[in-house]
Motif scaffolding. Sequence first.
Motif, short mmCIF file in Angstrom:
data_model
loop_
_atom_site.label_atom_id
_atom_site.label_comp_id
_atom_site.label_asym_id
_atom_site.label_seq_id
_atom_site.Cartn_x
_atom_site.Cartn_y
_atom_site.Cartn_z
N LEU A 78 0.86 -1.18 0.00
CA LEU A 78 0.00 0.00 0.00
C LEU A 78 0.90 1.23 0.00
O LEU A 78 1.81 1.32 0.82
CB LEU A 78 -0.89 0.04 1.25
CG LEU A 78 -1.97 -1.01 1.42
CD1 LEU A 78 -2.71 -0.76 2.73
CD2 LEU A 78 -2.94 -0.97 0.26
N ASP A 97 2.15 -7.34 -5.65
CA ASP A 97 1.22 -6.37 -6.23
C ASP A 97 1.30 -5.10 -5.40
O ASP A 97 1.90 -5.09 -4.31
CB ASP A 97 -0.21 -6.93 -6.21
CG ASP A 97 -1.13 -6.27 -7.24
OD1 ASP A 97 -0.70 -5.27 -7.85
OD2 ASP A 97 -2.26 -6.75 -7.41
N TYR A 98 0.72 -4.02 -5.90
CA TYR A 98 0.69 -2.78 -5.13
C TYR A 98 -0.62 -2.05 -5.40
O TYR A 98 -1.23 -2.20 -6.45
CB TYR A 98 1.88 -1.87 -5.49
CG TYR A 98 1.90 -1.43 -6.93
CD1 TYR A 98 1.17 -0.32 -7.36
CD2 TYR A 98 2.62 -2.14 -7.87
CE1 TYR A 98 1.17 0.06 -8.69
CE2 TYR A 98 2.64 -1.76 -9.20
CZ TYR A 98 1.91 -0.66 -9.60
OH TYR A 98 1.90 -0.29 -10.92
N ILE A 99 -1.07 -1.29 -4.40
CA ILE A 99 -2.28 -0.48 -4.51
C ILE A 99 -1.95 0.92 -4.02
O ILE A 99 -1.32 1.09 -2.97
CB ILE A 99 -3.44 -1.06 -3.67
CG1 ILE A 99 -3.77 -2.48 -4.12
CG2 ILE A 99 -4.68 -0.18 -3.77
CD1 ILE A 99 -4.85 -3.16 -3.29
N PHE A 103 -7.57 3.98 -1.80
CA PHE A 103 -7.95 2.81 -2.58
C PHE A 103 -9.37 2.39 -2.24
O PHE A 103 -9.91 2.73 -1.18
CB PHE A 103 -6.99 1.65 -2.32
CG PHE A 103 -6.97 1.20 -0.88
CD1 PHE A 103 -7.86 0.27 -0.40
CD2 PHE A 103 -6.04 1.74 0.00
CE1 PHE A 103 -7.85 -0.14 0.93
CE2 PHE A 103 -6.01 1.35 1.34
CZ PHE A 103 -6.92 0.41 1.80
N GLU A 107 -11.58 -3.19 -4.15
CA GLU A 107 -10.42 -3.51 -4.99
C GLU A 107 -9.37 -4.26 -4.18
O GLU A 107 -8.75 -5.21 -4.66
CB GLU A 107 -9.81 -2.25 -5.59
CG GLU A 107 -8.59 -2.54 -6.47
CD GLU A 107 -7.88 -1.29 -6.94
OE1 GLU A 107 -6.92 -1.43 -7.73
OE2 GLU A 107 -8.24 -0.18 -6.51
N LEU A 108 -9.16 -3.83 -2.93
CA LEU A 108 -8.19 -4.51 -2.07
C LEU A 108 -8.57 -5.98 -1.90
O LEU A 108 -7.73 -6.87 -2.04
CB LEU A 108 -8.13 -3.83 -0.71
CG LEU A 108 -7.27 -4.54 0.35
CD1 LEU A 108 -5.81 -4.61 -0.08
CD2 LEU A 108 -7.41 -3.84 1.70
N ARG A 111 -7.84 -7.83 -5.09
CA ARG A 111 -6.39 -8.03 -5.29
C ARG A 111 -5.87 -9.13 -4.37
O ARG A 111 -5.04 -9.95 -4.77
CB ARG A 111 -5.64 -6.73 -5.02
CG ARG A 111 -5.97 -5.59 -5.96
CD ARG A 111 -5.30 -5.74 -7.31
NE ARG A 111 -5.41 -4.52 -8.07
CZ ARG A 111 -4.48 -3.57 -8.14
NH1 ARG A 111 -3.34 -3.72 -7.50
NH2 ARG A 111 -4.68 -2.48 -8.87
#
Length: 228
Positions: A78, A97-99, A103, A107-108, A111
Amino acid sequence: MKTILVVDDEPQIAEIATDYLRLAGYDVVVAGDGVRALELVRGRRPDLVVLDLGLPGLDGMEVARIIRRESDLPIIMLTARVQEEDRLVGLEVGADDYITKPFSPRELVARVAAVLRRAQKNGDQADIFRVADLTIDEPAMRVTRGKEEIDFSPTEFRVLVTLARHAGRVYTRWQIVEAVHGSAAEVFDRAIDSQIKNIRRKLERNRAADGADYIHTIYGIGYKFSDA
């Protein structure tokens, strides 16, 4: 039940992430700093870590480096930083992965589910595996599509296997270099671009579609094999 470790020094963000992940059926533990995060990683052995980049004291990058030295635990970064360099460094240290903040909690959750699916597939690795319409026999260094055998050089084959075994995961050029040649290799990034170009050209032979639908370029970062 899968356990997710949420690491964030902002209680409101940690609470929102926790609520949505629990509603999605996950067990959730929370840490507010890097030291506590590592304690929980070693003690609780979670299935995935959602890790804030900007932690006080021991920051998220260093926590990710330590985790990656000790295990293959999936990591989603994050970050409030939007610069390309920050995303690149996060992937370089081993994030899956990255957000970017702010956010969407949904979506979190999506993912997290996607990274866990990829981790499960990777944990069930076989010497011969299928991805898209390809069958890859790693010991024999053989790639087939239907009855057609596609010839690759040894280096091209290792690049293809690295990406295909982890379909959907973004690899930086240097990560591909390390996987194919080893950490001490002196290989220019553009050599990887050349290998990818050759792989795509060979994949598109006798096929209407372009080989780029197998391997996607992630602008400014690297490549990933399609997980569609």
